[in-house]
Design an enzyme around this catalytic site. Structure first.
Site, PDB file in Angstrom:
ATOM      1  CG  ASP A   2      66.557  53.855  -7.218  1.00  0.00           C
ATOM      2  OD1 ASP A   2      66.885  52.831  -6.610  1.00  0.00           O
ATOM      3  OD2 ASP A   2      66.637  53.979  -8.452  1.00  0.00           O
ATOM      4  CD  GLU A  37      70.168  55.054  -3.804  1.00  0.00           C
ATOM      5  OE1 GLU A  37      71.182  55.602  -3.327  1.00  0.00           O
ATOM      6  OE2 GLU A  37      69.089  55.628  -3.966  1.00  0.00           O
TER       7      GLU A  37
END
Length: 742
Positions: free
Chosen positions: A371, A441
């Protein structure tokens, strides 16, 4: 009768010599009337050397004469030999008889007679006799034929194996072969009645997940952390937060997932830590190598107000610099002030992160979702970022979207760091069947920048960046859906693999964005597009956002609404927990929208989801086929899935607008007048036929049509620019294999 004796001369000579040497008498059958047990191999050997075999005379006839046996026993001192055989124990060494006829020695040492006409192969024959027989044409020719046939067969098999490997397309890996199911662990299943979902709760529901034909489970952050920003402020990357259980619970979950034949990927947030992390505490005290683990800079204090080094802003608004009284400097944070950014210009930090990756890979994790990777590096010059509205007064610029983030995102060197993560994971991918998946991400990035996470032609990075563009759509239409599909497929590097998400923990649920009538059609969309479908828990039953205003959590309420507890049944708390209070309330519609209710209905969203995932798993057209789009407008999207070697085509028709009629004959001239419905969002139509001159579709209705044809669209010039394929493959119905010679 002589079956075993006949084949003995056909065996390779070196093998027979060795065999008779190490195991004399191996072929002697003592139960046979042809070979009396009193005759040993050594004696037979002696008979041959003595040249005593004559036509019509068997060796054991000569054994009846004791005097002759002694004379041919080769017991003369200095002349004794056994030709590699064990000497018969019955023949005792004795002094030569001086009175014996002198020709006895000549008989023993003389040359062997070649007369073998009357002798047939027999069990236990010595090598000298074997040599005589093996040289005969009737034994030699078959032996040579068999030898060259063996050589030719080995060569043919070797060439065929190399050819098959050369023309075979790359096999789909586990992360390509089926859907990924994303779980927010705090909301999935509570096993200890504390109102919070946990790891043991996930383990309890593995049978349900397997019933969806899921291949991979994706669990979001469960590390030890504070409650800030949905546990993205990690206090210890090597510990499980007590809310979710223990490390033993995690190890049991991994083992149970693998026992089901599933894979596990987990979230990892390398960009920042919690301000309670041990690294930050050491850094703020300038302890050793940890001094520069975070981004520190001098800043001025004016009457209790901090004057930051520049105008950089946090994602949540206001300055991204916060003054620390212990160190007497400001540290940089792209998110909350409780989440200081790590300094990835420091090589020690990079090594620390790689060691954490290795820690979880050793625990059995099959992959990671990394992420916030675009925030890993910041420009070291600390220059101000440009304002979007240059006329705006600088002191009033407080929102993240009011600046161009040219110095705080996607900096030069960021992709090198991500590739180093890939290299670390590759070290654990060498074992067959244990490839380690890497996803990134890239939310908020442009499509061009998103595609960079796939890596370069010869330098791999992520297996794919997660595609959340469908989850950003707030109003359904054929044109908007078509634009998302084509923008990804047209920009994706050649040979890479796509993926599709319609929801996630940071976006509103599909039902709340589009309406419940679009749940089935969106699930049909992601299962019939090329690539990996990704489902956020609850989307398979059509869960919606919760409607509450008073939450006892320090979060952005808008991002909490899609994290409500999973709705399992119509009991208290929707079967999520037996506690008197849950961390978030369940949705009020859980009495009708839950797993148990939809299991029993033939036309439920859950039943269609299972049918779609099963079709995706069993059909090469969907897993390996070409994607060719035919038409789109404000209402509908029409495309085909086809594969060379298969004379069937799936034609997918999805209606995102009001009721409309679609004429397929206008799009494909050679399509049959009537085609069969393979699967429909309305199960009453499954298996029936429709007229291709005019198909009436209701709002939110989708059809997977099937028909036979040899004229595939991707071979036709008119459609060539509208067709895409990730890994080109063709099917051979004769050999029942895939190949690349299309």
């Amino acid at each position: 009768m002589y079956r075993e004796n006949f084949f003995k001369p056909l065996l390779p000579l070196p093998f027979l010599v060795w065999l008779d040497f190490v195991q004399p008498g191996l072929f002697i059958n003592h139960k046979s009337s042809l070979t009396p047990p009193s005759i040993s191999v050594s004696r037979l050997s002696s008979f041959v050397i003595a040249g005593r075999y004559t036509e019509g005379i068997r060796p054991w006839d000569m054994a009846e004469d004791k005097g002759k046996r002694d004379s041919i026993g080769m017991s003369l001192r200095g002349c004794r030999t056994n030709n590699g055989f064990v000497q018969n124990e019955d023949i005792l060494e004795k002094e030569p008889d001086l009175g014996s006829p002198p020709d006895s020695a000549v008989a023993i040492l003389g040359p062997a007679e070649p007369a073998l006409q009357g002798i047939r192969p027999y069990a236990g024959m010595p090598k000298e006799v074997l040599f005589q027989f093996s040289g005969q044409a009737r034994y030699r020719v078959p032996r040579e034929v068999l030898f060259w046939l063996t050589v030719a067969s080995v060569l043919v098999l070797t060439v065929a194996t190399i050819a098959i490997i050369a023309v075979s397309p790359k096999c789909l890996d586990w992360w390509q072969a089926g859907p990924i199911y994303q779980i927010y662990p705090r909301s999935f299943k509570d096993s200890d009645q504390d109102g919070n979902g946990d790891l043991r709760g996930i383990q309890e529901k593995l049978d349900y997940i397997a019933s969806l034909n899921i291949k991979t489970i994706w669990i979001t952050s469960f590390y030890k952390s504070s409650l800030k920003d949905f546990r993205h402020g990690v206090e210890d990357f090597r510990e499980i937060d007590p809310i979710f259980g223990t490390m033993k619970d995690f190890e049991n979950l991994v083992a149970a997932i693998h026992d089901k034949g599933l894979k596990l990927i987990i979230d990892f947030i390398p960009n920042h830590t919690s301000d309670k992390h041990a690294w930050f505490q050491l850094s703020r005290n300038r302890t050793g190598k940890y001094t520069d683990y975070y981004i520190w800079h001098d800043c001025r204090r004016d009457g209790g107000t901090t004057i930051p080094p520049n105008n950089w802003l946090s994602v949540y608004g206001n300055s991204s610099w916060h003054f620390d009284e212990v160190r007497n400097q400001c540290y940089f944070h792209q998110f909350l002030k409780e989440q200081p950014d790590l300094n990835f210009h420091n090589l020690d930090v990079q090594e620390e992160i790689k060691e954490i990756i290795q820690f979880w890979l050793k625990k059995g994790v099959d992959g990671f979702s990394f992420d916030a990777v675009k925030f890993l590096l910041e420009a070291e010059h600390l220059r101000d970022e440009a304002q979007v509205n240059k006329a705006q007064i600088p002191d009033t610029v407080t929102h993240y979207w009011e600046l161009y983030h040219d110095f705080t995102t996607t900096q030069v060197g960021m992709h090198d760091i991500v590739r180093s993560f890939r290299q670390t994971m590759d070290q654990y991918s060498r074992e067959p069947g244990r490839y380690r998946f890497m996803g990134t991400e890239a939310y908020g990035e442009s499509i061009d920048r998103t595609m960079m996470y796939y890596g370069l032609p010869f330098i791999q990075e992520a297996d794919f960046p997660f595609n959340n563009y469908l989850s950003k759509l707030n109003t359904p239409s054929g044109n908007s859906v078509f634009e998302v599909i084509t923008s990804w497929m047209e920009n994706m590097p050649e040979g890479k693999w796509p993926n599709w998400m319609i929801g996630g923990p940071d976006s509103a649920r599909l039902t709340s964005r589009f309406g419940e009538e679009y749940v089935n059609i969106m699930n049909m969309l992601i299962f019939t597009l090329p690539g990996t479908p990704i489902t956020y828990y609850g989307e398979e039953i059509g869960m919606r956002n919760i409607f509450v205003t008073n939450l006892n959590e320090s979060y952005d309420v808008n991002t909490l609404l899609s994290k409500s507890p999973m709705q399992w049944d119509n009991s208290s708390n929707a079967g999520f927990s037996e506690a008197s209070h849950t961390w978030l309330p369940t949705n009020s519609d859980y009495h009708t929208v839950n797993v148990d209710v939809q299991k029993t209905k033939s036309r439920s969203a859950l039943k269609l989801y299972q049918d779609l995932s099963l079709l995706h798993a069993n059909e090469l057209l969907l897993s390996r086929g070409w994607f060719c789009y035919l038409r789109n407008d404000s209402h509908s999207v029409v495309y085909t899935r086809e594969l060379d070697g298969i004379d069937r085509v799936f034609l997918v028709v999805l209606n995102f607008g009001e009721s409309t009629t679609v004429n397929l004959k206008e799009m494909i001239s050679n399509i049959p007048t009537r085609v069969r419905i393979r699967l429909s969002t309305n199960s009453n139509y499954d298996g029936s036929e429709v007229d291709t001159y005019g198909i009436l579709l209701d709002k939110g209705e989708g059809l997977i049509l099937e028909y036979n044809t040899k004229n595939l669209l991707h071979h036709q010039t008119a459609f060539r620019d509208r067709c895409f394929v990730s890994n080109r493959a063709c099917y051979s119905s004769v050999l029942n294999i895939l190949h690349s010679l299309c």
